[in-house]
Design a protein around this motif. Sequence first.
Motif, PDB file in Angstrom:
ATOM      1  N   ASP A  97       0.854  -1.177   0.000  1.00  0.00           N
ATOM      2  CA  ASP A  97       0.000   0.000   0.000  1.00  0.00           C
ATOM      3  C   ASP A  97       0.899   1.240   0.000  1.00  0.00           C
ATOM      4  N   VAL A  98       0.339   2.376  -0.363  1.00  0.00           N
ATOM      5  CA  VAL A  98       1.139   3.601  -0.460  1.00  0.00           C
ATOM      6  C   VAL A  98       0.861   4.554   0.705  1.00  0.00           C
ATOM      7  N   ASP A  99      -0.324   5.150   0.714  1.00  0.00           N
ATOM      8  CA  ASP A  99      -0.624   6.187   1.697  1.00  0.00           C
ATOM      9  C   ASP A  99      -0.693   5.623   3.106  1.00  0.00           C
ATOM     10  N   GLU A 100       0.046   6.230   4.007  1.00  0.00           N
ATOM     11  CA  GLU A 100       0.175   5.843   5.407  1.00  0.00           C
ATOM     12  C   GLU A 100       0.851   4.487   5.586  1.00  0.00           C
ATOM     13  N   THR A 101       1.496   3.998   4.517  1.00  0.00           N
ATOM     14  CA  THR A 101       2.278   2.767   4.620  1.00  0.00           C
ATOM     15  C   THR A 101       3.692   3.025   4.103  1.00  0.00           C
ATOM     16  N   MET A 349       1.940  -5.164   2.985  1.00  0.00           N
ATOM     17  CA  MET A 349       2.132  -4.079   3.935  1.00  0.00           C
ATOM     18  C   MET A 349       1.055  -3.033   3.691  1.00  0.00           C
ATOM     19  N   GLY A 350       0.213  -2.808   4.706  1.00  0.00           N
ATOM     20  CA  GLY A 350      -0.871  -1.851   4.538  1.00  0.00           C
ATOM     21  C   GLY A 350      -1.494  -1.487   5.864  1.00  0.00           C
ATOM     22  N   ALA A 372       2.050  -4.015   9.185  1.00  0.00           N
ATOM     23  CA  ALA A 372       1.276  -2.772   9.230  1.00  0.00           C
ATOM     24  C   ALA A 372       1.958  -1.734  10.103  1.00  0.00           C
ATOM     25  N   PRO A 373       1.769  -0.444   9.773  1.00  0.00           N
ATOM     26  CA  PRO A 373       2.261   0.616  10.654  1.00  0.00           C
ATOM     27  C   PRO A 373       1.397   0.713  11.912  1.00  0.00           C
TER      28      PRO A 373
END
Length: 413
Positions: A97-101, A349-350, A372-373
């Motif tokens: 994933d891109v945004d916030e990842t 990853m997301g 995940a973050p």
Amino acid sequence: MERYDLLYRLYQDFDTGAIRDLQTFVDVFPAVDSRVALDYWQDATDELAERKDEVREAFDDGETLAEVAATANRDQAFTGLDLYSKYGRAVNVLVLDVDETLRSAGSTDNEIPRETLSVLTEFHEAGVPIVICTGQTLENVKGFLIQGLGNEIVHSTDVSIVYETGTGVFTPGHGSETKRLLYDELDPEMIGVFDRVRSRVLSEAPAEVAQGTHLQGNEFNITLKPNFDVGSPDAERIIDRAMVYLLDLLGRAVEETTDAVSTDGPELARAYFAGTDPEIENVLVSEGESVDRTLEDVPDAVAEIFERVDVAYYHADAAEIGSLELNKPRGVQAALEVLGIEDPFLIMMGDSKSDLRVMKWAAENDCGIGAAPKHSSTAVLDHVRATDELVFEPGDAASMLRTVYVMNLLAAF
């Protein structure tokens, strides 16, 4: 236990922190036209080579351990080894994933950090395909990927973009399979519902929604974004209003596709999605727009259509209608087909529920792991902590990528 013994010795006997710092400096050193700076870079390169040679000479498989030392800290290395010991195979595709990842607006100025881009380049050079899996439009993703990774990597045939949360897949260099429009595979009834909503979403919007939002440039999904800073009180207010409006618009569109509804499509839409999504129910209540009907009051013919629609609410960020048949797992599977990966073992990853669907699909099919973050949704964190506990700091996707890279290095022992 041989691998564990080797790692203990590596991190006990050598200054791996210095090796890693030198490697990072050499890899991310900016392009400058300065003799002094270039001399400094060359000195660092020479010292790095000397320190790596010391590791190479100390172990039978010193080449691999030198790369481990240059890639990861002690915790990352042992986590990578734990993962390999558990699954017995290397990760052969990254799904990200891109945004916030990969990037985080709170800590990276909404850009993918150079360190993260550097590790992604290492994976590419190691022959590991990269699948970017995002809700963004294709053009947006292509733009920042080319800017960050370079045109050569993005068009290398080993990079695929799953965009708009799975409505399409773009994999450069694959002939007729380069762009797959998955929404074309939906049945005419569903395409008709979305066409009706899209054609009216702006022209029929209440003045407040029309002036306070804009339609994101998607090919298929219908996403209203605020004309205010994301997360601000104004954005929260307008997105809540837009969510109610989209539900009503969807209800009217469904009226025209089934004889089971006459003029109460909007009420049925509110009842159905409030009954299936607590966040949407809270929005309706806070806006004073809840209805007396319940999920049980929705006719089966109508529910059969609604249950194929993904109505997504992103607090103070977006209100969206998409197809549940077009989701990230389906997009990822299509990307894997185009890339020719028949036996995938991926890392997803997301941070959102759409990423969680990929994680669960991978877990159910024994074909991958999830990470995940820390600021991810509760459901995502619950899943990740219940599996491999791969949680990383916001804006620090590089740390998790390094862990996986070491996992792959140790798998080659």
